[in-house]
Scaffold this active site. Structure first.
Site, short mmCIF file in Angstrom:
data_model
loop_
_atom_site.label_atom_id
_atom_site.label_comp_id
_atom_site.label_asym_id
_atom_site.label_seq_id
_atom_site.Cartn_x
_atom_site.Cartn_y
_atom_site.Cartn_z
N HIS A 32 0.84 -1.20 0.00
CA HIS A 32 0.00 0.00 0.00
C HIS A 32 0.88 1.26 0.00
CE1 HIS A 32 -2.68 2.96 2.21
NE2 HIS A 32 -3.42 2.62 1.18
N GLU A 59 1.48 -0.62 -5.09
CA GLU A 59 0.39 0.30 -5.43
C GLU A 59 0.88 1.68 -5.86
OE1 GLU A 59 -1.95 2.18 -2.43
OE2 GLU A 59 -3.74 2.22 -3.67
N ASP A 61 -1.04 5.46 -6.45
CA ASP A 61 -2.17 6.39 -6.59
C ASP A 61 -1.68 7.45 -7.58
OD1 ASP A 61 -4.12 5.51 -4.46
OD2 ASP A 61 -2.36 5.85 -3.21
N HIS A 74 -0.73 10.27 -3.43
CA HIS A 74 -1.99 9.76 -2.90
C HIS A 74 -3.13 10.76 -3.00
CE1 HIS A 74 -5.09 9.01 0.18
NE2 HIS A 74 -4.99 7.78 -0.30
N GLU A 164 -4.26 3.18 -8.83
CA GLU A 164 -5.54 3.84 -8.55
C GLU A 164 -5.60 5.18 -9.29
OE1 GLU A 164 -6.68 4.51 -4.44
OE2 GLU A 164 -8.33 5.83 -5.09
O1 G3P Z 1 -6.62 1.77 -3.10
C1 G3P Z 1 -6.81 0.98 -1.98
C2 G3P Z 1 -6.60 1.88 -0.85
O2 G3P Z 1 -5.36 2.47 -1.06
C3 G3P Z 1 -7.69 2.90 -0.84
O3 G3P Z 1 -7.45 3.83 0.09
O4 G3P Z 1 -7.07 6.19 0.50
O5 G3P Z 1 -5.19 4.62 0.71
O6 G3P Z 1 -6.07 5.21 -1.52
P1 G3P Z 1 -6.41 5.00 -0.08
CA CA Z 2 -5.09 3.79 -3.11
#
Ligand code: G3P
Ligand code: CA
Length: 339
Positions: A32, A59, A61, A74, A164
């Site tokens: 994450h 991940e 973002d 993010h 994302e």
């Molecule tokens: O994308 C999964 C998780 O990361 C969603 O929450 O706010 O950390 O992007 P966030």
């Molecule tokens: Ca995310």
């Protein structure tokens, strides 16, 4: 032919097999924002550490700069993890935030990145990397893919991308096409084919449907699930989306869902037994993968006394197909310690 194909490892194969509805061996470990429990989120250093810790997917973002470059960040704001307030004191909008979309890539490159701070200026996770050491820079998505692809080659172990598309409705309002820009970067990098090790995720059904429909992207999509009360995405009712009919509708444009932990586990009852919802089971019955977020050993949910206990609940009892964690090493250790 993409660079990673000769190095294909079970993680990538697993994701593809799961999408086809085959038997599940082991849940995917999704780093994450990288190994963000140890190094500032979404820095290349955090991605390198997560890769070395055995994460299956890393991940990203992604938001756009003023000149339409996809950046790994993010928030749509810069203030949580950079020194933008010191560097560009006069560039905040009326709401007090500095928006990435208001800065060119050249300007973003001048920012120093560090551990996430709250609006009070204190670290959000005080036990993590020292907040006064802003030693890092914002990566573009293209740079991050080149970096991970390079690590995949040099290590002989493939970690996939888990991207994302952040705040697509906000980008549209600003006249920007985030999905088109992200897909172009993936195509340029050769990570755009059905068997590429990539998931695309969004909280916005319209974004995922557009990827499937207008863009005909073959990459598997994950519908993230929020709470309506968070108010993040206008005109999306997550209660409806997680009904049986809603899950069946998701299955027509996505391979899975990404709920937050509280939508699957809601503390303990009077006898100390965990309260488990039926969302994961109903989603899997609808043919959907379940990849919940976010597993943090330094922020355990109520009623859980260790990270291993949290993982045991979600992996052994709920049978999730993957999990987003700030601590990929601990998740990998848990999975490898199982008989
Ligand atoms: O994308 C999964 C998780 O990361 C969603 O929450 O706010 O950390 O992007 P966030
Ligand atoms: Ca995310």
């Amino acid at each position: 032919m993409t660079r990673w194909q000769p190095l294909l490892r079970p993680a990538a194969l697993l994701a593809l097999t799961l999408a086809a509805g085959a038997a599940v061996a082991e849940p995917l470990v999704i780093a994450h924002r990288g190994a963000s429990g140890y190094l500032p989120e979404h820095t290349l250093a955090a991605k390198a550490l997560a890769h070395g810790q055995g994460a299956d997917y890393l991940e990203q973002d992604v938001v756009l700069s003023a000149d339409d470059v996809p950046i790994v960040l993010h928030d749509i704001h810069l203030d949580g993890t950079t020194n933008v307030a010191e560097r560009f004191p006069d560039r905040a909008r009326a709401d007090g935030h500095w928006y990435a979309i208001d800065f060119t890539l050249a300007e973003l490159r001048t920012l120093a990145v560090g551990e996430r701070l709250g609006r009070d200026g204190a670290p959000v996770f005080p036990g993590r990397f020292p907040a006064d050491r802003r030693l890092f820079q914002l990566p573009t998505l293209a740079e991050e893919i080149a970096f991970i692809d390079g690590l995949n080659g040099s290590s002989g172990r493939v970690a996939g991308l888990y991207i994302e598309l952040k705040g697509d409705h906000f980008h549209r309002k600003e006249g920007k096409d985030l999905p088109a820009a992200v897909l172009q970067v993936l195509e340029d990098a050769g990570y755009h084919e059905a068997d590429s090790p990539v998931f695309l995720q969004s909280f916005e059904p319209a974004t995922l449907k557009r990827l499937a429909g207008e863009f005909r992207s073959p990459l598997p999509r994950i519908q993230l699930i929020a709470e309506n009360a968070w108010g993040g995405v206008p005109d999306v009712d997550y209660e409806t989306l997680t009904s049986d009919a809603g899950l069946a509708a998701i299955a027509r444009y996505a391979a899975g869902i990404g709920p937050w932990l509280g939508q699957l586990y809601q503390g303990s009852d009077d006898a100390g037994e965990p309260r488990i919802t039926d969302l994961a089971a109903r989603a899997q019955a609808a043919g959907l993968l379940v990849h919940p977020y976010t597993f943090r050993s330094d922020a355990l949910p109520p009623g859980i006394d260790s990270f291993d206990a949290l993982l045991a609940l979600f992996v052994d009892r709920l049978g999730v197909d993957g999990l987003f964690t700030d601590f990929p090493d601990k998740a990998r250790h848990f999975l490898e310690s199982k008989p």
